[in-house]
Design a protein around this motif. Structure first.
Motif, mmCIF file in Angstrom:
data_model
loop_
_atom_site.group_PDB
_atom_site.id
_atom_site.type_symbol
_atom_site.label_atom_id
_atom_site.label_comp_id
_atom_site.label_asym_id
_atom_site.label_seq_id
_atom_site.Cartn_x
_atom_site.Cartn_y
_atom_site.Cartn_z
ATOM 1 N N LEU A 258 -2.668 -5.883 -24.814
ATOM 2 C CA LEU A 258 -3.591 -6.996 -24.590
ATOM 3 C C LEU A 258 -5.045 -6.613 -24.849
ATOM 4 C CD1 LEU A 258 -2.061 -8.501 -21.314
ATOM 5 C CD2 LEU A 258 -1.634 -9.186 -23.688
ATOM 6 N N ASP A 259 -5.278 -5.333 -25.106
ATOM 7 C CA ASP A 259 -6.649 -4.868 -25.321
ATOM 8 C C ASP A 259 -7.012 -4.910 -26.805
ATOM 9 O OD1 ASP A 259 -9.140 -3.708 -25.147
ATOM 10 O OD2 ASP A 259 -8.384 -1.681 -24.805
ATOM 11 N N ASP A 260 -6.716 -3.839 -27.549
ATOM 12 C CA ASP A 260 -7.167 -3.764 -28.941
ATOM 13 C C ASP A 260 -6.040 -3.575 -29.945
ATOM 14 O OD1 ASP A 260 -6.499 -1.197 -28.231
ATOM 15 O OD2 ASP A 260 -8.396 -0.281 -28.821
ATOM 16 N N ALA A 261 -4.781 -3.662 -29.502
ATOM 17 C CA ALA A 261 -3.651 -3.528 -30.421
ATOM 18 C C ALA A 261 -3.583 -4.726 -31.364
ATOM 19 C CB ALA A 261 -2.348 -3.408 -29.642
ATOM 20 N N PHE A 262 -3.116 -4.477 -32.577
ATOM 21 C CA PHE A 262 -2.917 -5.596 -33.495
ATOM 22 C C PHE A 262 -1.765 -5.322 -34.452
ATOM 23 C CE2 PHE A 262 -6.221 -2.922 -35.360
ATOM 24 C CZ PHE A 262 -5.985 -2.911 -36.723
ATOM 25 N N ILE A 263 -1.280 -6.397 -35.061
ATOM 26 C CA ILE A 263 -0.201 -6.317 -36.044
ATOM 27 C C ILE A 263 -0.834 -6.405 -37.422
ATOM 28 C CG2 ILE A 263 1.910 -7.386 -36.910
ATOM 29 C CD1 ILE A 263 2.241 -8.616 -34.074
ATOM 30 N N ALA A 264 -0.743 -5.326 -38.180
ATOM 31 C CA ALA A 264 -1.412 -5.261 -39.480
ATOM 32 C C ALA A 264 -0.473 -5.702 -40.592
ATOM 33 C CB ALA A 264 -1.902 -3.847 -39.744
ATOM 34 N N TYR A 265 -1.056 -6.415 -41.548
ATOM 35 C CA TYR A 265 -0.349 -6.741 -42.790
ATOM 36 C C TYR A 265 -1.165 -6.314 -44.007
ATOM 37 C CZ TYR A 265 -3.346 -10.869 -42.058
ATOM 38 O OH TYR A 265 -4.407 -11.702 -41.798
ATOM 39 N N GLY A 266 -2.422 -5.874 -43.785
ATOM 40 C CA GLY A 266 -3.280 -5.478 -44.882
ATOM 41 C C GLY A 266 -3.841 -4.082 -44.701
ATOM 42 N N GLN A 267 -4.077 -3.415 -45.816
ATOM 43 C CA GLN A 267 -4.630 -2.065 -45.813
ATOM 44 C C GLN A 267 -5.577 -1.927 -46.995
ATOM 45 O OE1 GLN A 267 -1.719 1.027 -46.460
ATOM 46 N NE2 GLN A 267 -3.172 2.697 -46.146
ATOM 47 N N GLY A 277 4.399 0.702 -43.906
ATOM 48 C CA GLY A 277 5.003 -0.288 -43.022
ATOM 49 C C GLY A 277 5.133 -1.694 -43.552
ATOM 50 N N TYR A 278 4.959 -1.914 -44.852
ATOM 51 C CA TYR A 278 5.062 -3.255 -45.430
ATOM 52 C C TYR A 278 6.364 -3.936 -44.996
ATOM 53 C CZ TYR A 278 5.292 -6.870 -49.076
ATOM 54 O OH TYR A 278 5.363 -8.058 -49.753
ATOM 55 N N PRO A 279 6.300 -5.190 -44.520
ATOM 56 C CA PRO A 279 5.148 -6.082 -44.542
ATOM 57 C C PRO A 279 4.322 -6.146 -43.241
ATOM 58 C CG PRO A 279 7.119 -7.342 -44.109
ATOM 59 C CD PRO A 279 7.566 -5.918 -44.263
ATOM 60 N N LEU A 280 4.829 -5.547 -42.135
ATOM 61 C CA LEU A 280 4.113 -5.591 -40.855
ATOM 62 C C LEU A 280 4.198 -4.236 -40.169
ATOM 63 C CD1 LEU A 280 5.485 -8.961 -39.351
ATOM 64 C CD2 LEU A 280 3.296 -8.642 -40.546
ATOM 65 N N ARG A 281 3.082 -3.792 -39.588
ATOM 66 C CA ARG A 281 3.120 -2.592 -38.757
ATOM 67 C C ARG A 281 2.229 -2.797 -37.536
ATOM 68 N NH1 ARG A 281 0.750 2.887 -41.013
ATOM 69 N NH2 ARG A 281 1.506 3.589 -38.978
ATOM 70 N N LEU A 282 2.553 -2.080 -36.485
ATOM 71 C CA LEU A 282 1.733 -2.093 -35.287
ATOM 72 C C LEU A 282 0.598 -1.086 -35.438
ATOM 73 C CD1 LEU A 282 1.499 -3.225 -32.373
ATOM 74 C CD2 LEU A 282 2.915 -1.287 -31.639
ATOM 75 N N VAL A 283 -0.603 -1.455 -35.028
ATOM 76 C CA VAL A 283 -1.736 -0.535 -35.019
ATOM 77 C C VAL A 283 -2.274 -0.464 -33.594
ATOM 78 C CG1 VAL A 283 -4.062 -0.056 -35.864
ATOM 79 C CG2 VAL A 283 -2.334 -0.962 -37.434
ATOM 80 N N LEU A 284 -2.327 0.750 -33.064
ATOM 81 C CA LEU A 284 -2.822 0.999 -31.702
ATOM 82 C C LEU A 284 -4.014 1.935 -31.818
ATOM 83 C CD1 LEU A 284 0.604 1.617 -29.904
ATOM 84 C CD2 LEU A 284 -0.684 -0.516 -30.027
ATOM 85 N N PRO A 285 -5.226 1.410 -31.904
ATOM 86 C CA PRO A 285 -6.405 2.230 -32.171
ATOM 87 C C PRO A 285 -6.532 3.435 -31.240
ATOM 88 C CG PRO A 285 -6.981 -0.084 -32.335
ATOM 89 C CD PRO A 285 -5.577 -0.033 -31.794
ATOM 90 N N GLY A 286 -6.644 4.611 -31.849
ATOM 91 C CA GLY A 286 -6.881 5.838 -31.107
ATOM 92 C C GLY A 286 -5.651 6.529 -30.573
ATOM 93 N N TRP A 287 -4.480 5.909 -30.732
ATOM 94 C CA TRP A 287 -3.261 6.489 -30.173
ATOM 95 C C TRP A 287 -2.457 7.218 -31.241
ATOM 96 C CZ3 TRP A 287 -0.543 3.319 -25.764
ATOM 97 C CH2 TRP A 287 -1.465 3.107 -24.733
#
Length: 462
Positions: A258-267, A277-287
Motif C-alpha cells: 500500500l506504500d510504494d509498490a507498483f505493477i510495472a509494464y514498461g521499462q 517479466g513481460y508483460p507484468l512484473r512487481l516492483v518493490l522499491p529498495g527491496w
C-alpha cells in the motif's frame, strides 16, 4: 591486510558452483583479452581490436588508412567503415528494420555465471563500462529460476483474491487502464557478491557487483489494484506469484504493497523485456530483487506470510547461533569503484579520476567517501547529478597516483545516516555460516589493490 577470522570448508556441490563461476568469468576475460582491451572511459581507455589500422596500406595508397574489423558484437550490425565518412553516403534511413542497433564498435555484454543449467542462472551487468546511472535494457542483469517465460499478453491475466471483498481478474489491458507512474530505481539481487564473503574470488567489478541495474520503470500503483478489490479486516500479507515454470512466489507485507509498490509494464520507455517479466512484473522499491516477481499472474491477500521456499530455505540469512534472519527485504547502502577496478591497468603515474556507483534501498545517497590507502584516510567524492532515492548515484574523485602500491575503497552514507560497513564488520556479526558464508546481503566495502605496474586486482583489506 586481514581476513575474517571465521573459516570453513566448501562442500563439494558449492565448490563446483564457485569453480564454475570463476571459469565463466575467465572465459569472458579470455574473449575480451583476445578481442579488445578492457578499460575505463576515455582518456585512459586503451584502443580496442576494431581500431587497429592497416597503416601500410594507407601509406601505400597515400590515402587515409582503413579499419580492419571483426564480427559485430551482440546488438550491432557489421558494416564497412569508409576511410572518409564525409565522402560516402551513410546507411539508408530505416535500414535497421525499425528498431535501432548500437554501434559495431561498442562491445559491452552481460556474462552468465556457470550454473549447471542455463534455465536456472543469472547474468551480470558490465558496471565497469557503464556511463551515467541508467542501465540499457539489454544489459540489465538477469536472474531466472526456470528460464525466461514467453507469454502472449493477450492471453495473460492477473488474479487478485484471498482476503478481499470482491476477487478480481484483470487482463493486461485492464491493468494498464489504472493511473500510471514512472520511477527510476535500482534493482539488486540479494546474492550480489555472494562469492566474496570469505576471500576475494572473482576478478572484475562485473563479477563482484554485476547483479544490480537501474531502469525507468512504468506501471500502476499496487495499492489502487488492491483497493478496488476491497481489503478485508485482518489482511496483512500478499502472496505474489509469477507465471514462469518455477512459479516463483514471495510473501509481501501489506504495508509495503500500500506504500510504494507498483505493477510495472514498461521499462526505459518501452514494454518490459521478456527477461524482465513481460508483460507484468512487481516492483518493490529498495527491496531485494527476488521479491520483484516477474511475469506476475496472481496476488493472494492473507493474514499471515505463506512461508514459501524463497523465504525459508532460500533468501534468509543464517546466523552463528543457527537461527536465520527472515524477511530481510531492504538492500542497505552500498558503493563500488568501477574505475579503476579489477583486471584494468593504469597506464602510469599521474592524474586519474576515480569513479563508481553508490545506492541504498532506504533512500538517497548523501555522501560517498574514497580512500586510497585502505581506509586509513577518507575524502569526500563528488556526487554526480541526478541524485535520486533508491537509485544508483555516480560519484567521482580526482586522484593523483604516485606509482606506489595503493588500495582503493569507497564508502557510502544514505539519508538515514547508515554508513556502509566493512566486510569484516558484517562477518563479525553474522559469521561465515554455510558453504559460502551468509550468501545474501553483502554490502561491505570493496577494495581494489593497485600494484606498482598499474594492474588492479580484487582484494580484502580491513
Amino acid at each position: 591486510m586481514t581476513e575474517p577470522s571465521h573459516r570453513f570448508e566448501l562442500d563439494d556441490t558449492t565448490r563446483r558452483k564457485v569453480e564454475a563461476m570463476i571459469e565463466a568469468e575467465e572465459r569472458y576475460l579470455a574473449a575480451v583479452r583476445q578481442g579488445s582491451d578492457v578499460g575505463p572511459p576515455a582518456p585512459a581507455r586503451l584502443t580496442g581490436r576494431r581500431y587497429f589500422l592497416a597503416a601500410a596500406a594507407g601509406a601505400a595508397t597515400g590515402g587515409l588508412p582503413r579499419i580492419v574489423r571483426a564480427k559485430a558484437p551482440a546488438g550491432a550490425v557489421e558494416r564497412q567503415v569508409p576511410a572518409d565518412p564525409t565522402r560516402e553516403q551513410g546507411v539508408p534511413t530505416g535500414e535497421d528494420g525499425g528498431y535501432g542497433s548500437r554501434s559495431q564498435f561498442e562491445t559491452e555484454t552481460r556474462w552468465r555465471f556457470g550454473t549447471a543449467t542455463r534455465e536456472s542462472s543469472w547474468t551480470m551487468t558490465p558496471l565497469d563500462r557503464s556511463t551515467g546511472i541508467i542501465t540499457p535494457s539489454g544489459l540489465h542483469f538477469e536472474r531466472h529460476h526456470a528460464g525466461i517465460a514467453i507469454i502472449d499478453p493477450a492471453q495473460h491475466s492477473l488474479l487478485v483474491h484471498g482476503l478481499v471483498e470482491q476477487p478480481k481478474k484483470y487482463s493486461v489491458a485492464e491493468v494498464r487502464r489504472f493511473p500510471s507512474l514512472s520511477r527510476i530505481l535500482f534493482i539488486e539481487c540479494s546474492g550480489n557478491g555472494l562469492t566474496e564473503w570469505s576471500k576475494p574470488t572473482l576478478k572484475t567489478v562485473q563479477g563482484t557487483h554485476g547483479l544490480t541495474s537501474v531502469s525507468e520503470w512504468t506501471g500502476v500503483p499496487l495499492a489502487r489494484v488492491l483497493e478496488e478489490a476491497g481489503l478485508k479486516p485482518g489482511a496483512k500479507w500478499v502472496l505474489a506469484e509469477g507465471s514462469d515454470a518455477a512459479v516463483m512466489t514471495r510473501s509481501i507485507p501489506l504495508d509495503k504493497c500500500l506504500d510504494d509498490a507498483f505493477i510495472a509494464y514498461g521499462q526505459n520507455g518501452e514494454a518490459l523485456r521478456p527477461a524482465q517479466g513481460y508483460p507484468l512484473r512487481l516492483v518493490l522499491p529498495g527491496w531485494e530483487g527476488n521479491t520483484h516477481i516477474k511475469w506476475l499472474r496472481r496476488l493472494e491477500v492473507s493474514d499471515v506470510p505463506f512461508q514459501t521456499r524463497e523465504e525459508t530455505s532460500k533468501y534468509t540469512d543464517l546466523m552463528p547461533d543457527g537461527r536465520a534472519r527472515q524477511f530481510t527485504f531492504v538492500m542497505e547502502a552500498k558503493s563500488v569503484i568501477t574505475f579503476p577496478s579489477g583486471e584494468m591497468k593504469l597506464p602510469g603515474p599521474g592524474f586519474h579520476e576515480i569513479t563508481g556507483l553508490s545506492w541504498s534501498g532506504r533512500g538517497k545517497i548523501t555522501r560517498v567517501q574514497v580512500s586510497a590507502d585502505g581506509g586509513s584516510r577518507w575524502a569526500d567524492a563528488h556526487l554526480q547529478t541526478p541524485v535520486l532515492p533508491i537509485c544508483h548515484t555516480r560519484f567521482r574523485f580526482p586522484w593523483y597516483w604516485d606509482g606506489t602500491p595503493a588500495v582503493l575503497q569507497s564508502r557510502a552514507t544514505d539519508e538515514t545516516g547508515y554508513i556502509q560497513p566493512t566486510i569484516k564488520q558484517l562477518v563479525d556479526v553474522r559469521g561465515l555460516n554455510g558453504p559460502l558464508g551468509s550468501v545474501y546481503h553483502l554490502n561491505g566495502i570493496q577494495s581494489w589493490a593497485i600494484a606498482a605496474d598499474g594492474s588492479v586486482t580484487n582484494a580484502h583489506h580491513f
